[in-house]
Scaffold this motif. Structure first.
Motif, PDB file in Angstrom:
ATOM      1  N   SER A  65       0.840  -1.198   0.000  1.00 32.00           N
ATOM      2  CA  SER A  65       0.000   0.000   0.000  1.00 32.00           C
ATOM      3  C   SER A  65       0.873   1.245   0.000  1.00 32.00           C
ATOM      4  O   SER A  65       2.090   1.163   0.026  1.00 32.00           O
ATOM      5  CB  SER A  65      -0.964  -0.031   1.168  1.00 32.00           C
ATOM      6  N   TRP A  69      -0.648   8.554   3.450  1.00 26.81           N
ATOM      7  CA  TRP A  69      -2.107   8.372   3.535  1.00 26.81           C
ATOM      8  C   TRP A  69      -2.724   9.717   3.839  1.00 26.81           C
ATOM      9  O   TRP A  69      -2.531  10.261   4.923  1.00 26.81           O
ATOM     10  CB  TRP A  69      -2.467   7.374   4.635  1.00 26.81           C
ATOM     11  N   ILE A 107       6.346   6.174   6.749  1.00 21.09           N
ATOM     12  CA  ILE A 107       4.914   6.186   6.444  1.00 21.09           C
ATOM     13  C   ILE A 107       4.303   7.423   7.091  1.00 21.09           C
ATOM     14  O   ILE A 107       4.491   7.649   8.285  1.00 21.09           O
ATOM     15  CB  ILE A 107       4.252   4.903   6.984  1.00 21.09           C
ATOM     16  N   LYS A 109       0.784   9.379   7.779  1.00 20.95           N
ATOM     17  CA  LYS A 109      -0.679   9.280   7.741  1.00 20.95           C
ATOM     18  C   LYS A 109      -1.262  10.557   8.325  1.00 20.95           C
ATOM     19  O   LYS A 109      -0.814  11.008   9.370  1.00 20.95           O
ATOM     20  CB  LYS A 109      -1.142   8.072   8.542  1.00 20.95           C
ATOM     21  N   ARG A 116       0.645  11.414  11.595  1.00 21.72           N
ATOM     22  CA  ARG A 116       1.285  10.270  12.245  1.00 21.72           C
ATOM     23  C   ARG A 116       2.417   9.811  11.341  1.00 21.72           C
ATOM     24  O   ARG A 116       2.200   9.566  10.173  1.00 21.72           O
ATOM     25  CB  ARG A 116       0.318   9.114  12.389  1.00 21.72           C
ATOM     26  N   ILE A 120       9.931   1.669  10.762  1.00 19.76           N
ATOM     27  CA  ILE A 120      10.667   0.638  11.501  1.00 19.76           C
ATOM     28  C   ILE A 120      12.106   1.108  11.631  1.00 19.76           C
ATOM     29  O   ILE A 120      12.722   1.516  10.647  1.00 19.76           O
ATOM     30  CB  ILE A 120      10.598  -0.711  10.762  1.00 19.76           C
ATOM     31  N   GLU A 152       5.177   6.959  15.572  1.00 16.72           N
ATOM     32  CA  GLU A 152       4.783   5.619  15.988  1.00 16.72           C
ATOM     33  C   GLU A 152       5.785   4.642  15.388  1.00 16.72           C
ATOM     34  O   GLU A 152       5.637   4.212  14.243  1.00 16.72           O
ATOM     35  CB  GLU A 152       3.352   5.340  15.515  1.00 16.72           C
ATOM     36  N   GLN A 154       8.506   1.286  15.398  1.00 16.92           N
ATOM     37  CA  GLN A 154       8.684  -0.104  15.804  1.00 16.92           C
ATOM     38  C   GLN A 154      10.164  -0.407  15.637  1.00 16.92           C
ATOM     39  O   GLN A 154      10.774   0.047  14.668  1.00 16.92           O
ATOM     40  CB  GLN A 154       7.854  -0.984  14.851  1.00 16.92           C
ATOM     41  N   VAL A 156      13.457  -3.092  15.350  1.00 18.50           N
ATOM     42  CA  VAL A 156      13.881  -4.455  15.019  1.00 18.50           C
ATOM     43  C   VAL A 156      15.361  -4.557  15.390  1.00 18.50           C
ATOM     44  O   VAL A 156      16.052  -3.535  15.454  1.00 18.50           O
ATOM     45  CB  VAL A 156      13.675  -4.775  13.530  1.00 18.50           C
ATOM     46  N   VAL A 162      14.289  -7.087   8.435  1.00 20.74           N
ATOM     47  CA  VAL A 162      13.249  -6.639   7.508  1.00 20.74           C
ATOM     48  C   VAL A 162      13.530  -7.107   6.071  1.00 20.74           C
ATOM     49  O   VAL A 162      12.819  -6.742   5.155  1.00 20.74           O
ATOM     50  CB  VAL A 162      13.095  -5.108   7.520  1.00 20.74           C
TER      51      VAL A 162
ATOM     52  N   ARG B  79      -4.046   4.470  16.553  1.00 23.52           N
ATOM     53  CA  ARG B  79      -2.593   4.354  16.581  1.00 23.52           C
ATOM     54  C   ARG B  79      -2.151   3.380  15.510  1.00 23.52           C
ATOM     55  O   ARG B  79      -2.935   2.495  15.127  1.00 23.52           O
ATOM     56  CB  ARG B  79      -2.211   3.811  17.965  1.00 23.52           C
ATOM     57  N   SER B  80      -0.941   3.521  15.031  1.00 23.48           N
ATOM     58  CA  SER B  80      -0.427   2.551  14.054  1.00 23.48           C
ATOM     59  C   SER B  80      -0.218   1.201  14.730  1.00 23.48           C
ATOM     60  O   SER B  80       0.063   1.134  15.918  1.00 23.48           O
ATOM     61  CB  SER B  80       0.893   3.032  13.469  1.00 23.48           C
ATOM     62  N   PHE B  81      -0.280   0.174  13.942  1.00 24.80           N
ATOM     63  CA  PHE B  81      -0.122  -1.178  14.476  1.00 24.80           C
ATOM     64  C   PHE B  81       1.245  -1.333  15.147  1.00 24.80           C
ATOM     65  O   PHE B  81       2.242  -0.831  14.646  1.00 24.80           O
ATOM     66  CB  PHE B  81      -0.248  -2.170  13.323  1.00 24.80           C
ATOM     67  N   HIS B  82       1.253  -1.998  16.299  1.00 23.18           N
ATOM     68  CA  HIS B  82       2.523  -2.320  16.948  1.00 23.18           C
ATOM     69  C   HIS B  82       2.511  -3.792  17.346  1.00 23.18           C
ATOM     70  O   HIS B  82       1.646  -4.208  18.108  1.00 23.18           O
ATOM     71  CB  HIS B  82       2.744  -1.429  18.175  1.00 23.18           C
ATOM     72  N   GLY B 105       8.334  -6.417  12.316  1.00 26.09           N
ATOM     73  CA  GLY B 105       9.054  -5.781  11.220  1.00 26.09           C
ATOM     74  C   GLY B 105       8.268  -5.755   9.937  1.00 26.09           C
ATOM     75  O   GLY B 105       8.834  -5.786   8.843  1.00 26.09           O
ATOM     76  N   ASN B 106       6.942  -5.711  10.042  1.00 23.64           N
ATOM     77  CA  ASN B 106       6.092  -5.715   8.858  1.00 23.64           C
ATOM     78  C   ASN B 106       5.534  -4.302   8.647  1.00 23.64           C
ATOM     79  O   ASN B 106       4.640  -3.860   9.360  1.00 23.64           O
ATOM     80  CB  ASN B 106       4.964  -6.733   9.062  1.00 23.64           C
ATOM     81  N   ALA B 107       6.082  -3.607   7.650  1.00 12.08           N
ATOM     82  CA  ALA B 107       5.660  -2.219   7.430  1.00 12.08           C
ATOM     83  C   ALA B 107       4.243  -2.142   6.866  1.00 12.08           C
ATOM     84  O   ALA B 107       3.550  -1.154   7.077  1.00 12.08           O
ATOM     85  CB  ALA B 107       6.630  -1.525   6.487  1.00 12.08           C
ATOM     86  N   GLU B 108       3.827  -3.188   6.151  1.00 10.15           N
ATOM     87  CA  GLU B 108       2.479  -3.157   5.556  1.00 10.15           C
ATOM     88  C   GLU B 108       1.402  -3.062   6.629  1.00 10.15           C
ATOM     89  O   GLU B 108       0.404  -2.384   6.464  1.00 10.15           O
ATOM     90  CB  GLU B 108       2.250  -4.421   4.720  1.00 10.15           C
ATOM     91  N   MET B 110       1.743  -1.616   9.424  1.00  8.60           N
ATOM     92  CA  MET B 110       1.757  -0.276  10.015  1.00  8.60           C
ATOM     93  C   MET B 110       1.079   0.729   9.101  1.00  8.60           C
ATOM     94  O   MET B 110       0.607   1.764   9.550  1.00  8.60           O
ATOM     95  CB  MET B 110       3.193   0.168  10.272  1.00  8.60           C
ATOM     96  N   LYS B 111       1.058   0.440   7.788  1.00 13.94           N
ATOM     97  CA  LYS B 111       0.459   1.386   6.846  1.00 13.94           C
ATOM     98  C   LYS B 111      -1.052   1.392   6.944  1.00 13.94           C
ATOM     99  O   LYS B 111      -1.669   2.451   6.962  1.00 13.94           O
ATOM    100  CB  LYS B 111       0.851   0.999   5.414  1.00 13.94           C
ATOM    101  N   ILE B 112      -1.654   0.206   6.960  1.00 18.64           N
ATOM    102  CA  ILE B 112      -3.110   0.163   6.830  1.00 18.64           C
ATOM    103  C   ILE B 112      -3.788   0.712   8.076  1.00 18.64           C
ATOM    104  O   ILE B 112      -3.314   0.509   9.185  1.00 18.64           O
ATOM    105  CB  ILE B 112      -3.618  -1.267   6.538  1.00 18.64           C
ATOM    106  N   PRO B 113      -4.909   1.443   7.904  1.00 19.03           N
ATOM    107  CA  PRO B 113      -5.636   1.950   9.068  1.00 19.03           C
ATOM    108  C   PRO B 113      -6.243   0.785   9.847  1.00 19.03           C
ATOM    109  O   PRO B 113      -6.700  -0.179   9.244  1.00 19.03           O
ATOM    110  CB  PRO B 113      -6.761   2.792   8.448  1.00 19.03           C
TER     111      PRO B 113
END
Lengths: 167, 283
Positions: A65, A69, A107, A109, A116, A120, A152, A154, A156, A162, B79-82, B105-108, B110-113
């Motif tokens: 995606s 956003w 990212i 948003k 936001r 990573i 926000e 994360q 690693v 990744v 909030r973004s996914f954690h 470590g999955n950025a996808e 974190m992107k989606i609402p």
């Protein structure tokens, strides 16, 4: 004398025109190869790709995606150009401030007036430094963009976490 | 001569001792930013690569979560996914063969609402909290019709009202939407909206003197009762239009033909009405 001069002039002009025309004309075919956002396979197949890099741009909205956003580009959306420029600025600021720490794309948003920033990062600096950088980035960005900014993140262990595949 | 050579050997020895001392001193130091002076080319004194510091990392929070925890306080807002906070084994991504990438470590992801802050119990709790600020629904407005047509307007006033509100009127639902957001306070905005509605209502009942001078050319739609068609029909039959049989069908057909424009349907309807009016056989 005058007649020969005129003739000479006409001939020379024609020659010049022809010479110019031959320079302007392109005869090679158009190269329709699309290369943006695609990576070449290396001989040793050891070039690491993240999931984002592994999927070319035409896979956006299919396998991956967007990284930005917001609602500025839908019908009736406001300030699309400003948002695009701000996003570029945020990305540059974040990559510079979090030097060599981001292992994903940044990212961005937007909801109402909140921005936001997600991403990573790798754990190559201590937690105290990270907390400082979070506060520093949020404070400065919200001052410049005049709206609340939230980070926000994360973490690693390293870049290898990744990696999606090697090519 | 002998003396001087002894002196020289002594001084060389002394220098070697000093250098040795310096090397051993340097080797004993813990900071490894500075390169060690290696005069004797001793093996094993090669500069060591700095090892990346290992930082103490706590285990993810999901490991310590009880099953019956209050999720609303774990994830109170958008909030973004954690991955360390969401105790779900979610995966996202496309892999040709095998499972999609996991949540770490999955950025996808974190992107989606996400709507993790809007779980049903949390919504219920928020509604309960908001209830005390709400007023009860007016009892007089018990049916949809009463809600949608509270303004008492006649045809002329309604026409004027609709002209005044313009595109704020929704024909499908028969509602007018007035948005007021210029004032800083909610109360001021509400008062302004009420003022607008009152002003609109009274203004649409007002009849300005220039409105009476409206002639046939100013009409926005065809009114059969005010037109030549009625007069000519009355002249043909020699009596008032109310007494002519089937006149309503005729007037409707003429009005629809003039208002909606010529189409196969309106023209055939007009023909049918004329036949009925003149007592001609209908095909």
């Amino acid at each position: 004398m005058t007649m020969s001069y005129i003739l000479k002039n006409i001939v020379f002009n024609n020659v010049r025109i022809q010479w110019n025309a031959s320079r302007i004309l392109h005869t090679s075919p158009v190269c329709c190869k699309s290369q943006a956002g695609r990576y070449r396979i290396t001989p040793k197949k050891d070039f690491p790709l993240t999931y984002e890099m592994a999927n070319p741009p035409h896979q956006i909205a299919h396998r991956k995606s967007w990284n930005s956003w917001n609602t500025t580009n839908i019908e009736g959306g406001l300030r699309s150009s400003e948002t695009a420029v701000e996003d570029v600025f945020i990305r540059k600021f974040m990559t510079g401030t979090w030097h060599n720490l981001f292992v994903s794309e940044i990212i961005i948003k937007r909801q109402h007036n909140i921005i936001r920033i997600a991403g990573i990062i790798q754990r190559s600096v201590g937690a105290r430094k990270m907390y400082f950088l979070i506060g520093y980035s949020e404070e400065l960005l919200s001052f410049w963009l005049q709206c609340p900014v939230k980070l926000e993140l994360q973490t690693v262990p390293d870049r290898k976490s990744v990696v999606f595949k090697y090519i | 001569m002998h003396d001087s050579s002894a002196k020289a050997s002594f001084s060389v020895k002394c220098i070697y001792n000093i250098i040795d001392l310096a090397i051993s001193f340097l080797l004993n130091q813990t900071f490894d930013e500075f390169r060690v002076l290696n005069l004797k080319h001793v093996k094993g004194q090669v500069q060591q690569k700095r090892q990346p510091k290992k930082f103490e990392i706590l285990p993810p929070r999901t490991d310590q979560m009880p099953v019956d925890q209050d999720w609303g306080s774990v994830w109170p807002g958008p909030r973004s996914f954690h991955p360390a906070t969401v105790p779900l084994p979610v995966r996202q991504g496309y892999v040709k063969k095998g499972a999609p990438p996991d949540k770490y470590g999955n950025a996808e992801l974190m992107k989606i609402p996400n709507f993790l802050h809007l779980t049903p119990p949390v919504i219920k709790r928020q509604c309960e909290a908001l209830k005390k600020f709400c007023t009860p629904w007016p009892k007089a407005l018990d049916t949809d019709e009463k809600i949608l047509t509270p303004l008492q307007l006649n045809a002329r006033a309604k026409d004027k009202f609709l002209r005044l509100v313009g595109d704020r009127y929704n024909e499908e639902t028969d509602t007018v939407t007035i948005v007021t957001d210029r004032c800083p306070l909610k109360k001021q905005n509400y008062d302004y909206a009420m003022y607008l509605i009152t002003a609109l209502y009274h203004e649409s009942w007002n009849v300005e003197p220039w409105e009476e001078t409206k002639s046939e050319a100013d009409m926005e739609y065809y009114d059969w009762n005010k037109n030549v068609s009625k007069a000519s029909v009355e002249a043909i039959f020699g009596k008032s239009s109310e007494d002519i049989p089937n006149i309503n069908v005729y007037s409707d057909a003429v009005s629809s033909l003039m208002n909606e424009g010529e189409s196969e349907y309106t023209v055939s309807r007009y023909g049918h009405a004329v036949r009925l009016l003149l007592n001609l056989p209908t095909s």
